[in-house]
Structures are given as C-alpha cells and as structure tokens.
Design a protein around this motif. Structure first.
Motif, PDB file in Angstrom:
ATOM      1  N   ARG A  23       0.828  -1.211   0.000  1.00  0.00           N
ATOM      2  CA  ARG A  23       0.000   0.000   0.000  1.00  0.00           C
ATOM      3  C   ARG A  23       0.860   1.258   0.000  1.00  0.00           C
ATOM      4  N   THR A  24       1.925   1.236   0.773  1.00  0.00           N
ATOM      5  CA  THR A  24       2.784   2.415   0.863  1.00  0.00           C
ATOM      6  C   THR A  24       3.363   2.783  -0.490  1.00  0.00           C
ATOM      7  N   ILE A  25       3.913   1.804  -1.187  1.00  0.00           N
ATOM      8  CA  ILE A  25       4.585   2.091  -2.453  1.00  0.00           C
ATOM      9  C   ILE A  25       3.565   2.343  -3.564  1.00  0.00           C
ATOM     10  N   LYS A  26       2.447   1.648  -3.517  1.00  0.00           N
ATOM     11  CA  LYS A  26       1.423   1.862  -4.534  1.00  0.00           C
ATOM     12  C   LYS A  26       0.833   3.258  -4.451  1.00  0.00           C
ATOM     13  N   ARG A  27       0.677   3.790  -3.247  1.00  0.00           N
ATOM     14  CA  ARG A  27       0.010   5.077  -3.062  1.00  0.00           C
ATOM     15  C   ARG A  27       0.978   6.231  -2.858  1.00  0.00           C
ATOM     16  N   ASP A  28       2.289   5.949  -2.858  1.00  0.00           N
ATOM     17  CA  ASP A  28       3.301   6.987  -2.665  1.00  0.00           C
ATOM     18  C   ASP A  28       2.976   7.849  -1.445  1.00  0.00           C
ATOM     19  N   SER A  29       2.731   7.193  -0.328  1.00  0.00           N
ATOM     20  CA  SER A  29       2.245   7.886   0.865  1.00  0.00           C
ATOM     21  C   SER A  29       3.303   7.887   1.958  1.00  0.00           C
ATOM     22  N   TRP A  30       3.667   9.084   2.434  1.00  0.00           N
ATOM     23  CA  TRP A  30       4.563   9.194   3.582  1.00  0.00           C
ATOM     24  C   TRP A  30       3.862   8.746   4.857  1.00  0.00           C
ATOM     25  N   PHE A  31       2.579   9.030   4.932  1.00  0.00           N
ATOM     26  CA  PHE A  31       1.815   8.631   6.111  1.00  0.00           C
ATOM     27  C   PHE A  31       1.825   7.112   6.266  1.00  0.00           C
ATOM     28  N   LEU A  32       1.560   6.396   5.161  1.00  0.00           N
ATOM     29  CA  LEU A  32       1.587   4.940   5.212  1.00  0.00           C
ATOM     30  C   LEU A  32       2.999   4.421   5.444  1.00  0.00           C
ATOM     31  N   ALA A  33       4.000   5.126   4.927  1.00  0.00           N
ATOM     32  CA  ALA A  33       5.390   4.700   5.149  1.00  0.00           C
ATOM     33  C   ALA A  33       5.734   4.745   6.633  1.00  0.00           C
ATOM     34  N   PHE A  34       5.233   5.762   7.330  1.00  0.00           N
ATOM     35  CA  PHE A  34       5.490   5.857   8.766  1.00  0.00           C
ATOM     36  C   PHE A  34       4.873   4.674   9.502  1.00  0.00           C
TER      37      PHE A  34
ATOM     38  N   ARG B  33      10.948   7.320   0.819  1.00  0.00           N
ATOM     39  CA  ARG B  33      10.000   6.417   1.489  1.00  0.00           C
ATOM     40  C   ARG B  33      10.597   5.022   1.635  1.00  0.00           C
ATOM     41  N   LEU B  34      11.354   4.591   0.621  1.00  0.00           N
ATOM     42  CA  LEU B  34      12.015   3.289   0.743  1.00  0.00           C
ATOM     43  C   LEU B  34      13.026   3.306   1.893  1.00  0.00           C
ATOM     44  N   ALA B  35      13.764   4.394   2.007  1.00  0.00           N
ATOM     45  CA  ALA B  35      14.730   4.498   3.111  1.00  0.00           C
ATOM     46  C   ALA B  35      14.020   4.465   4.456  1.00  0.00           C
ATOM     47  N   LEU B  36      12.847   5.098   4.527  1.00  0.00           N
ATOM     48  CA  LEU B  36      12.084   5.069   5.774  1.00  0.00           C
ATOM     49  C   LEU B  36      11.624   3.650   6.090  1.00  0.00           C
TER      50      LEU B  36
ATOM     51  N   CYS C 171      10.573  15.269   8.188  1.00  0.00           N
ATOM     52  CA  CYS C 171      10.657  14.991   6.754  1.00  0.00           C
ATOM     53  C   CYS C 171       9.274  14.902   6.127  1.00  0.00           C
ATOM     54  N   TYR C 172       8.327  14.342   6.878  1.00  0.00           N
ATOM     55  CA  TYR C 172       6.972  14.206   6.350  1.00  0.00           C
ATOM     56  C   TYR C 172       6.374  15.567   6.032  1.00  0.00           C
ATOM     57  N   PHE C 173       6.434  16.489   6.990  1.00  0.00           N
ATOM     58  CA  PHE C 173       5.847  17.808   6.743  1.00  0.00           C
ATOM     59  C   PHE C 173       6.645  18.592   5.701  1.00  0.00           C
ATOM     60  N   ARG C 174       7.956  18.358   5.638  1.00  0.00           N
ATOM     61  CA  ARG C 174       8.749  19.062   4.639  1.00  0.00           C
ATOM     62  C   ARG C 174       8.384  18.606   3.228  1.00  0.00           C
ATOM     63  N   TRP C 175       8.307  17.288   3.008  1.00  0.00           N
ATOM     64  CA  TRP C 175       7.936  16.781   1.702  1.00  0.00           C
ATOM     65  C   TRP C 175       6.494  17.125   1.362  1.00  0.00           C
ATOM     66  N   ARG C 176       5.644  17.077   2.375  1.00  0.00           N
ATOM     67  CA  ARG C 176       4.245  17.418   2.124  1.00  0.00           C
ATOM     68  C   ARG C 176       4.116  18.873   1.699  1.00  0.00           C
ATOM     69  N   GLY C 177       4.848  19.768   2.381  1.00  0.00           N
ATOM     70  CA  GLY C 177       4.826  21.168   2.005  1.00  0.00           C
ATOM     71  C   GLY C 177       5.385  21.408   0.617  1.00  0.00           C
ATOM     72  N   ARG C 178       6.448  20.678   0.279  1.00  0.00           N
ATOM     73  CA  ARG C 178       7.042  20.838  -1.043  1.00  0.00           C
ATOM     74  C   ARG C 178       6.085  20.358  -2.125  1.00  0.00           C
ATOM     75  N   GLU C 179       5.447  19.181  -1.892  1.00  0.00           N
ATOM     76  CA  GLU C 179       4.511  18.671  -2.890  1.00  0.00           C
ATOM     77  C   GLU C 179       3.305  19.586  -3.033  1.00  0.00           C
ATOM     78  N   THR C 180       2.839  20.191  -1.925  1.00  0.00           N
ATOM     79  CA  THR C 180       1.703  21.113  -2.001  1.00  0.00           C
ATOM     80  C   THR C 180       2.047  22.339  -2.823  1.00  0.00           C
ATOM     81  N   SER C 181       3.257  22.886  -2.616  1.00  0.00           N
ATOM     82  CA  SER C 181       3.664  24.077  -3.361  1.00  0.00           C
ATOM     83  C   SER C 181       3.840  23.788  -4.840  1.00  0.00           C
ATOM     84  N   LEU C 182       4.301  22.553  -5.179  1.00  0.00           N
ATOM     85  CA  LEU C 182       4.497  22.209  -6.584  1.00  0.00           C
ATOM     86  C   LEU C 182       3.174  22.074  -7.324  1.00  0.00           C
TER      87      LEU C 182
END
Length: 769
Positions: A198-209, A260-263, A754-765
């Motif tokens: 699920r984590t890799i299929k959905r590209d989710s940091w939340f699920l990775a945690f 996410r893989l590293a996490l 890292c979660y909030f940083r990536w989330r903020g970056r993806e939101t701005s993009l």
C-alpha cells in the motif's frame, strides 16, 4: 466478483462494503470454531500435558499426554508469568535473577517485553489468558493480513479468502503456534507485505510511517532471528517494488520514492532501537562463533523427502520435533492450485515463485546456502533449516490463490458460453475455500496439544514440595537461597527432571538451572562442568545454542555447589533409591541435611552455606579466564574468604585495594529484579563478592558514591568497599537502552520533520499559479 478495495470503503455504498466485512466475518468465524473450547472454560496450552514429564507434578498422575510443543511450558509460560508480575509491580524486567544464577532478560533476543500486544496482555491478563489472547491475536492477524495483501494485489474475494484461510491455519504456523517466540512471524509476514504494498502503490509518507512502525513491532515481537528474517524479506519486497515503479514511471519522482524506501528500511531499526541496541550489544558480548558450513551441510539441511508431504501430510497423531522442522504441507487443494498458479502471469505470482524456489535452494543446502554463510556467518545460528519453511509455505499459498483465480476465471468464462455452468465459479469457490478450511482446521487441532480445563491443578500448581522449597529458600540465608535440581541417573530411557528449565520463574525461586538460547557464556561453561562434562571438551566448544543444564546423581560435582551460591538441592523422589546417592554425598564432603521427603520430590539443605554476598580482604589475581576457572574448581581453595580476579578486569586504580585482613559482614537488605541492597560493615578496606552473574550492565554505589563492579570468581561480581558501615546498592540496566530510547525519539522526530517538509514541497508544486 468485485475486489474489496479498502480505499473505496469509506465512500462506497453498504452493498459494496459487504464483501469486505463478509471476508472479515468469515475469518473470525473460523477462529471462533478453532478456539471454541475457550468459551467453555478451557485453555490452549502445553502446560497440562507437560506436567506428566516433570516433577513435582508428575507424582500426582496427570491425565493429559505430553507433546512436542513443550517449549511453551518450559520457556514461554514462565516468561509470561515473570513479565506479568514484574510489570504489575511497576518494574521493567531488565534482569532475570532466577535462572543460571542471574542473566539478562530484556536484551536476550526473545523476551519481547516491549512488544505492544504482549505488554498489554501482561498488564491486564493472567499468564494463561495472556497466552490464549496472544495466540488468537496472531491467528486472526495472520488470516486478515494475508487476505488484505492478496486483495491489494488484485485477487478477487474467493482466492483472497483461500489465501487468508490457508495461511491462518497453515500447518507450519499451527505446529509452532504454542511457541510465543515464533508465532508472531505468522502474523507479521503478510501484514508487513500488505503495508509495504500500500505504501509504495500510493506513494504515501503517512503509510510509510505506519509501515515502519509495523515492521518495528515485527522486530521486537519474538525470537530476533525469526523476526529479522521476516523484516529482511519484507524490506527486499519493498526494494523490488520501488525499482519496478521507477522502471515503469521513470525517474521524475525518484527522490521522494527513495526517501520512502529508506524510511521503510531504516525506520523500523530506529523505532525498535530501545530493544535492538541492547540486544545486539549483549549478543556480541557473548562472543559465540558461528557454525561452520560443514555442520549445516551434515546436520541441519532439510531432506528432499520433506517436500513429498506437499499433498500427504504426516500421519502422526501428534507432531514430533522433526516434523515441526519439516512442515512443507499447506493443504492438498492449495498445493494442487499452486501448480497452476506457478505458471500464471497474475500480479504477485512472481513473489510466490521466488519464495518457494529461494527457500527450497537454501533449506536443502545448495551453493546458495554456502554463499549466505560466507556473506553472513550469523545466519548459522538459525538452525535447523526447516525453520525456513514458513516462507516456502507463504509462497505456496500465494501461488495457490493465483491458481484459484485462474480456475475461477476459466469457469466464469465457460459459464458465459453455456448457461448451465453459470454457477460453476461460485460453487467451486465455496467448495475450494470450505474444503481447505475444514482440512486445515482439523489438521491444526490434531497436531496441537488438546485444550485443557483452565484450572490451577493443570497450570503448574503449588504442590507440598513447592511450598516447602519456597519456605526453605526464603528463610535462613543471606538473601534468597538458591537450589540445584538433580535427577536420577539412567543409561536407557527417560529420567524425569524436577523443577528444571525456567519453571523456577513461576514461583520466584533462584536456581542454577534454566533454559535460554542466550545463557551467559561463563555461567554455561561452569554449569556444564558441574553437570559432569569434561573441562577440555567444554572449553573447546565455541558454537553454542540454547542451553538447558542437566544435573544427575552420577555426573554432578556436588563439592562445587557452595561456590555457586547453591544452598539447597531439589531432587526427584527416586534419588533416595539411587545406589550411588549416598556414595556421592560422602565424596562431596558436604553435610546434606534432608528436610523434605514426599512422593513429589526431596529437599536437602547444604549445612553451613548461606549463599549470599561475603567480605574478603585482598583478591588473588590470575592472568585469564581459564586460570580463574581452574582456581574456583579446585576444592583446596577456600571459596568464602578468598576470591580470584583476572587482572584485566580490575581498573588500575583499584588493583591494590584491600588489606591483609578483613573482618565484618555483608548482609542482603533487599533483593529485587534489577537491584540489590547490601549493608556492609568492615573494619578494613576490602571487597564484597556477590554470587550473581557478572554483566557489564551492572553498576554500584557505596553510600551514593559510584564504585566499579568487577568480575570475580570467573563469573560473579565483586565491589570494592571502604572501612566502616556502608550501604551498597547494585543496579542493572542493559547497555545501550538509554541510547536506544534517544535514537528512537530522534528517529520519530526526523520522520515527522521529513513528512511535513515533503508534504509542504509537494503542495507548493501542485498549487495553482
């Protein structure tokens, strides 16, 4: 049949949610059927049957037969009782003072004190109910986890339920279900795959945690080698999925995906650091050498004949130890469908093929095993290799579900051509799943100990022998007394032990017996010699596994017992009839006073031995451990007013500490699990020798001032003291536990950052401009 997509459950109609909840209900119903005897007051335990094989309970004509899953009675059940009593007293059991003369417990690689389900069960339930609750939890999670994983791969309801049912009651898992150090692997293997998928299929940091948290639970849930293999296989799957996604979608989003893989890889190690770091430090300190490949080649490989049981399981009414290491059977229907699934191109079938082929090549000892031993010698501690067959069965069940999917699609398509076969697919699905459930439920009940009444008399009750031994150990000594269990001598057949393995934990008795795969090395060496083994043979033995000392009338060196802090002998009732017993008593030079004789055992007091700490003037120094061992085994050396130290163990500033004459006393005020308080009165400077196994995690304070804890008498402790009346406090804390807590907290904070940083970056993009 529609696939139960968990992502659409929240927004779907009740009719669309029905298959999902129906699947959950079906697996829960199977669990209820298997464990139904619990509702009528029974318990699912090996204790009642094992009582027939060990004194003092053997004397009272137990009614249930013994079984091969006795590890639950000798290991897991006493550990559970010890954890429960410790946690309810507000103490984390870092140290076990009751076996081997004391040993690390929290960091022994199997205790699973911080495994959340076990921690809660210990706090809330009695040991028997805790075992039952954990068993049910792992069975349910195994089934639901497998079903969710197969559903995530795209399998329809029936194949996913077939996989969930087959894995839930997989004969390998059923045979090992009583063993709490192994059972969690059956639950966390499919759950780990599902979380990673699920984590890799959905590209989710939340699920990775949360996937990392789940894999951290895996690492701390049982025997570290079993759980590390589960973690390794799941992480390898995550790596393969990530590479396939990058190959398919390109490298535009490579950084967050690799993050996410590293996490997924590093996160579990960080989160579990409070347990893993102390465990690794302790295991490294044991200094045990891995097994040579030649030994695995000759002794531990899986015979090819084991795989002949894919369609025909063992006919034994009770599973044997050898059969527990040869459980390749997963159901006839599953095996037949796996032949079809092996050649299918369904999503996930590649994973099943890799697991069964890889496990087969390793377990049967091919060149692949030799390469593994060359790269990772510690893998040799995982033996016999039949313990790998759970991965074989997991892959077989995935292929069985794939074969079921192919068969049902064919039947459905055939039904579209001929209306008379329109119901063939649903009927076949019901027959396949139902027949598999019936077959594996029946076989699982057959190979397990029978359910027994949840009554005290079937759960290691306190017999007259136990009560008298408790009174003897609890009074008249300098602190708690310590016993050694001695059985009769036999050259043929079975000689019943008495209160051996870890059964002392149930009653809070100190003993030199025990059972663990990580016994303190020096204690194991001494106890092997005391049990009658030759010194040269013991010292030459570098590869050591689980240790269960055995003491009988013929081999036990009774004269050494006072040097080990032993005050009492607990003997099986037949010992008094042993012709050699009186001769051995005289040869020992000990005054053994009989204080209890009953049908359930005999108790002898070693007169003149109080077993507690004692004061010495100046130690004797030797060069190494072998010289120290020779010194303590030499009966010409007085054990109570002398002590031997190895020069390298004593800090330079304390090597001259002591005087030529010491007079005074060292009396135990209070001894708890992780601490020991001693009042010391000495006319001169000296040393207090404490007959508790030395470990680097011990620290000491003398009237609040830190002093070193030095290894003495080969394996025990000694602390320097100054003249006068002093209070000595010894405290045990595993090395690395504080650093592990810091690492875990830092890891959690880093992941959140890292979660909030990536989330903020993806939101701005993706924000509109």
């Amino acid at each position: 049949m529609a696939r139960p997509d968990a992502d659409r459950l929240a927004s779907s109609t009740p009719a669309a949610r029905l298959p999902f909840f129906a699947g959950i209900g079906f697996l829960l119903a199977l669990t209820l059927i298997f464990f139904f005897p619990l509702l009528r007051g029974d318990t699912f335990t090996a204790v009642a049957g094992h009582q027939v094989s060990v004194y003092p309970w053997r004397a009272f004509d137990p009614v249930f037969p013994d079984n091969s899953q006795t590890d639950q009675a000798d290991l897991s059940y006493p550990w559970q009782a010890f954890i429960s009593s410790s946690l309810r007293a507000g103490v984390i059991p870092f140290w076990n003072p009751y076996t081997y003369g004391g040993q690390p417990f929290f960091a022994n690689g199997s205790s699973a004190v911080f495994y959340p389900p076990k921690f809660l069960a210990a706090l809330l339930l009695s040991p028997d109910w805790a075992h039952d609750a954990l068993t049910i939890f792992h069975v349910v999670v195994a089934g639901i986890g497998m079903w969710l994983f197969l559903s995530e791969l795209g399998f329809s309801i029936a194949p996913a339920l077939l996989g969930g049912t087959a894995w839930m009651f997989c004969p390998f898992s059923m045979a090992w279900l009583q063993l709490e150090v192994v059972a969690p692997s059956g639950a966390w293997l499919p759950l780990g795959f599902w979380l990673v998928q699920r984590t890799i299929k959905r590209d989710s940091w939340f699920l990775a945690f949360w996937s990392s948290a789940g894999l951290a639970c895996t690492l701390v849930s049982g025997h570290l080698l079993f759980m590390a293999l589960v973690y390794g296989v799941v992480v390898a799957y995550a790596l393969a999925l990530t590479l396939m996604r990058l190959k398919r979608d390109g490298f535009d989003d490579v950084r967050p995906r690799l993050g996410r893989l590293a996490l997924l890889i590093v996160g579990p190690l960080l989160f579990a650091a409070p347990v893993l770091l102390p465990t690794v430090i302790f295991l490294h300190g044991l200094g045990r050498e891995p097994l040579a490949y030649r030994m695995a080649h000759e002794e531990f490989r899986v015979p090819y004949a084991v795989f002949a049981h894919l369609f025909f399981p063992s006919a034994s009414p009770r599973v044997t130890v050898d059969e527990m290491h040869g459980m390749a059977y997963a159901g006839r229907i599953v095996a037949a469908l796996a032949l079809v699934g092996f050649f299918s191109r369904l999503r996930g079938a590649w994973l099943g093929r890799i697991l069964i082929i890889g496990t087969f090549l390793i377990a049967t000892d091919t060149i692949l095993l030799k390469w593994i031993y060359a790269v990772l010698p510690q893998f040799s501690f995982f033996s016999p290799l039949g313990r790998l067959l759970n991965f074989f069965d997991f892959g077989l069940i995935i292929l069985g579900a794939a074969g079921c999917q192919v068969l049902l699609r064919w039947l459905k398509n055939a039904g579209g051509v001929r209306r008379t076969t329109a119901l063939a697919a649903p009927v076949a699905a019901c027959v396949i799943v139902g027949a598999t459930a019936l077959e594996l439920l029946t076989y699982g009940r057959m190979i397990n100990p029978e359910f027994t009444p949840r009554e005290e008399q079937f759960l290691f009750p306190r017999t007259p022998f136990i009560r008298r031994l408790g009174a003897e150990l609890g009074a008249g000594h300098n602190g708690p007394g310590r016993y050694i269990p001695i059985r009769t001598t036999t050259t043929i057949g079975f000689s019943p032990p008495i209160l051996s393995a870890n059964e002392a934990l149930l009653f809070g008795f100190e003993t030199v017996a025990g059972w663990d795969s990580t016994a303190p090395t020096r204690a194991e060496t001494v106890l092997r010699i005391v049990g009658g083994q030759y010194i040269d043979m013991v010292l030459a033995q570098t590869y050591r596994r689980s240790f269960w000392p055995s003491f009988d009338v013929t081999g036990t060196r009774l004269e050494v017992l006072p040097r080990l802090g032993v005050t009492t002998i607990a003997a099986s009732p037949e010992v008094a009839d042993e012709p050699l017993w009186e001769q051995r008593r005289k040869e020992s030079g000990l005054d053994l006073q009989p204080i209890y004789a009953g049908i359930d055992g005999r108790i002898y007091r070693i007169a003149g031995v109080d077993g507690g700490p004692f004061l010495i003037a100046r130690p004797t120094f030797v060069r190494n451990g072998v010289a120290a061992l020779d010194w303590i085994l030499d009966r010409r050396n007085s054990y109570h007013d002398q002590a031997v130290f190895e020069s390298d163990d004593v800090p330079a500033e304390w090597r001259g500490h002591g005087t030529d004459l010491a007079s005074g006393s060292a009396r135990v005020v209070r001894k708890e699990i992780n601490t020991e308080d001693i009042d010391v009165t000495s006319a001169n400077d000296g040393w207090v020798v404490v007959p508790t196994n030395w470990d680097a995690g011990w620290s000491a304070e003398l009237d609040g001032i830190p002093v070193p804890v030095v290894r003495a008498n080969y394996m025990f402790q000694a602390v320097p003291v100054r003249a006068g009346a002093k209070h000595l406090r010894l405290t045990y804390r595993p090395r690395g536990v504080i650093a592990g807590v810091v690492i875990a907290l830092a890891g959690i904070c880093s992941v959140i950052f890292c979660y909030f940083r990536w989330r903020g970056r993806e939101t701005s993009l993706h924000a509109p401009r």
